[in-house]
Scaffold this active site. Structure first.
Site, short mmCIF file in Angstrom:
data_model
loop_
_atom_site.label_atom_id
_atom_site.label_comp_id
_atom_site.label_asym_id
_atom_site.label_seq_id
_atom_site.Cartn_x
_atom_site.Cartn_y
_atom_site.Cartn_z
N GLU A 27 0.86 -1.19 0.00
CA GLU A 27 0.00 0.00 0.00
C GLU A 27 0.89 1.24 0.00
O GLU A 27 1.99 1.23 0.58
CB GLU A 27 -0.90 -0.01 1.25
CG GLU A 27 -1.76 1.25 1.36
CD GLU A 27 -2.86 1.16 2.40
OE1 GLU A 27 -2.93 0.13 3.11
OE2 GLU A 27 -3.63 2.13 2.51
N ASN A 72 -6.62 1.54 2.63
CA ASN A 72 -7.38 2.78 2.77
C ASN A 72 -6.94 3.81 1.73
O ASN A 72 -7.75 4.65 1.30
CB ASN A 72 -7.18 3.34 4.18
CG ASN A 72 -7.73 2.41 5.26
OD1 ASN A 72 -8.58 1.57 4.98
ND2 ASN A 72 -7.26 2.56 6.48
N ASN A 172 -12.11 -1.09 -1.06
CA ASN A 172 -11.43 -1.57 0.14
C ASN A 172 -12.23 -1.20 1.38
O ASN A 172 -12.60 -0.02 1.55
CB ASN A 172 -10.04 -0.91 0.24
CG ASN A 172 -9.32 -1.29 1.52
OD1 ASN A 172 -8.90 -2.45 1.68
ND2 ASN A 172 -9.18 -0.35 2.44
N GLU A 173 -12.50 -2.19 2.22
CA GLU A 173 -13.13 -1.98 3.54
C GLU A 173 -14.24 -0.92 3.50
O GLU A 173 -14.24 0.02 4.29
CB GLU A 173 -12.06 -1.61 4.58
CG GLU A 173 -11.07 -2.73 4.79
CD GLU A 173 -10.14 -2.56 6.00
OE1 GLU A 173 -10.08 -1.44 6.57
OE2 GLU A 173 -9.48 -3.54 6.37
N TYR A 244 -6.70 -8.56 11.74
CA TYR A 244 -5.42 -8.27 12.38
C TYR A 244 -5.52 -8.68 13.84
O TYR A 244 -6.56 -8.46 14.47
CB TYR A 244 -5.09 -6.79 12.27
CG TYR A 244 -4.83 -6.33 10.86
CD1 TYR A 244 -3.60 -6.55 10.25
CD2 TYR A 244 -5.82 -5.66 10.13
CE1 TYR A 244 -3.36 -6.12 8.95
CE2 TYR A 244 -5.59 -5.23 8.82
CZ TYR A 244 -4.35 -5.46 8.24
OH TYR A 244 -4.11 -5.04 6.95
N GLU A 292 -6.29 -9.22 3.57
CA GLU A 292 -5.44 -8.54 4.56
C GLU A 292 -5.47 -9.39 5.82
O GLU A 292 -6.55 -9.61 6.40
CB GLU A 292 -5.95 -7.13 4.88
CG GLU A 292 -5.71 -6.12 3.78
CD GLU A 292 -6.03 -4.69 4.22
OE1 GLU A 292 -5.80 -4.33 5.40
OE2 GLU A 292 -6.53 -3.94 3.37
N GLN A 353 1.53 -6.08 5.75
CA GLN A 353 1.86 -5.77 4.38
C GLN A 353 3.23 -6.38 4.06
O GLN A 353 3.61 -7.30 4.78
CB GLN A 353 1.83 -4.26 4.17
CG GLN A 353 0.43 -3.69 4.45
CD GLN A 353 0.24 -2.25 4.03
OE1 GLN A 353 1.08 -1.63 3.42
NE2 GLN A 353 -0.93 -1.68 4.40
#
Ligand code: AHR
Length: 505
Positions: A27, A72, A172-173, A244, A292, A353
């Protein structure tokens, strides 16, 4: 010493292993790209500014597919800024991470870099501030060979051959209130469906990922997946999961059991997707892109205070640079076991990442690059896991984890390939005592033990650092022995282990 027993039976399969399970994520965040993979002034940088030592480590890690450019970041990204002559590219504000985006690395350079590291490119689309038109433009620029305005533009920019990107994330999200353009499941589902239909009109063979929940504790989890899939079921191939994990309040026992949460997350998303399938009487099956996942000390990031200020947009700030311990690596190894155990439905996964930002690889500007502890379970699993995933019978003592209840001390999964090479991956979550594990491999016939590697340390908080980059490395586990069709091995407390054996008949 406590003991556990495992039975390997090649007839009990989960399914073929998709190599995309060993993906990662780059990212435009902190020093992942700038002063990470790209540092033009570095003595090991190539003509394009990419560090060759980082390329070597990424290859060693064994990453198969890389999601790009966010995260993000992507929800405010204009892909056109990152193509064409570098000197003409605009500097933009990276709103997601309050920093400066120079666009010196964009689609063009990143696609080249993916080729250098031997990984497939997975692109994420901006569905935060953009929509159908921009998605189609990016697809045309990326995948059309000749004859259109944007394919000509790509050729004029130095890349006559299209990038041929197969896998695309539809945003994304989008469930997260922090996301630029965040919207309700209804609104996002409608937009994602329109974008997906338009993209398939251009290229029906694309593989499309619709956004699932940002994590299992989102208040909308479950409902989000159902509503989004009701809108997009016929248009997409995958729904995403993100997760996460971190040790909280000194509760190491629960942290070590993080894979229990990942198992439950995956199984809940499968159940939700399959219930939408049943209600639609559809033949199609939606699989998971776990695009992720990692250990991330998110609470520390939140407490450290975000970058702010109208006139303060730093270039490549040090953000999310978690230093990983042995315990973190053992959890990463156990999360890989969870992903493998669900290989029938998890078709892609991205360790988030890749460099400097919650990453297996760290770099210092003008200095070295080194492997964090989490590098090892990933690299070894990516190297040894081959062919078909096997479902194992595991009998293990248990312990009580405050967050998850009763949890087995030992978890394990195995793979087998056509040549009869078997890999077994094991985690021992016990914090104080070693455990002896007997693995019944009699059904394989005579076997020869190859590698047996364990990652552990007397100090489970130890890590690799700039000052001491080789403090932690996996070591041969000399306790492994085979006798009468049983492989026995002693696992130290808080450890992750990989075994490789070959059936000799
Ligand atoms: O990986 C860091 C961030 O975590 C990503 O930008 C976002 O998608 C997730 O919340």
């Amino acid at each position: 010493m406590p003991s556990a027993r495992i039975v390997v039976e090649p007839a009990y399969t989960v399914g073929p292993l998709n190599r995309r399970l060993f993906g990662s994520f780059v990212e435009h965040l902190g020093r992942c790209v700038y002063d990470g993979i790209y540092e033009p002034g570095h003595q090991l940088a190539d003509a394009d500014g990419f560090r060759s030592d980082v390329v070597d480590l990424v290859r060693e890690l064994g990453v198969t597919i890389i999601r790009y450019p966010g995260g993000n970041f992507v929800s405010g990204h204009r892909w056109e800024d990152g193509v064409g002559p570098r000197e003409a590219r605009p500097q933009r504000l990276n709103l997601a991470w309050h920093s400066l985006e120079t666009n010196q690395v964009g689609l063009q350079e990143f696609a080249d870099w993916c080729q250098r590291v031997g990984a497939e490119l997975m692109l994420a689309l901006n569905l935060g501030t953009r929509g159908v038109v921009e998605a189609l433009d990016l697809l045309e620029y990326s995948n059309i060979g000749v004859g259109s305005a944007l394919s000509k533009e790509r050729a004029a920019n130095g890349t006559p051959e299209p990038f041929g990107v197969r896998m695309w994330c539809l945003g994304n999200e989008m469930d997260g209130p922090w996301q630029l353009g965040h919207r309700s499941a209804e609104d996002y589902g409608k937009l994602a469906s329109q974008v997906a239909k338009a993209m398939r009109q251009l290229d029906p063979g694309l593989e499309l990922v619709v956004c699932g929940s940002s994590n299992r504790s989102m208040p909308t989890f479950g409902t989000w997946e159902r509503v989004v899939l009701e809108h997009t079921y016929d248009d997409v191939d995958f729904i995403s999961c993100h997760a996460y994990y971190q040790e909280r309040d000194g509760d190491r026992g629960s942290f070590l059991a993080s894979a229990v949460d990942m198992d439950a997350f995956i199984e809940a998303v499968i159940a939700t997707a399959d219930s939408v399938q049943a209600a639609r009487r559809s033949e199609r099956r939606i699989d998971i892109s776990f695009d992720e996942w990692n250990v991330w000390y998110m609470d520390r990031y939140r407490e450290s205070g975000r970058i702010t200020g109208l006139e303060n947009w730093p270039y490549a700030p040090r953000l999310l640079e978690d230093r990983y311990s042995v315990t973190d690596a053992v959890v990463v190894g156990s999360l890989l076991i969870s992903l493998l155990k669900h290989a029938d439905r998890v078709q892609a996964a991205c360790l988030a990442q890749l460099v400097n930002v919650i990453a297996p690889i760290m770099t210092e500007p003008g200095g070295p690059a080194w492997r964090q502890t989490i590098f090892f379970p990933f690299a070894i699993t990516a190297r040894l896991a081959r062919g078909t995933v096997l479902r194992l019978a595991v009998e293990s003592p248990t312990y009580v984890a405050a967050a998850y209840g009763t949890v087995p001390l030992v978890d394990s999964v195995a793979t087998i390939d056509d040549s009869g090479s078997v890999a077994v991956f094991l985690v021992h979550r016990g914090m104080d005592t070693p455990i002896t594990v007997s693995i019944d491999v009699g059904s394989l016939g005579p076997v020869q033990l190859g590698e047996s590697i364990t990652l552990a340390d007397d100090d489970p908080t130890a890590s690799n650092t700039l000052e001491d980059p080789q403090r932690i490395a996996p070591a041969r586990n000399r306790s492994a022995r085979t006798e009468n069709g049983v492989l026995t091995i002693d696992l130290p407390p808080i450890s992750w282990t990989a075994l490789q054996l070959t059936a000799t008949k």
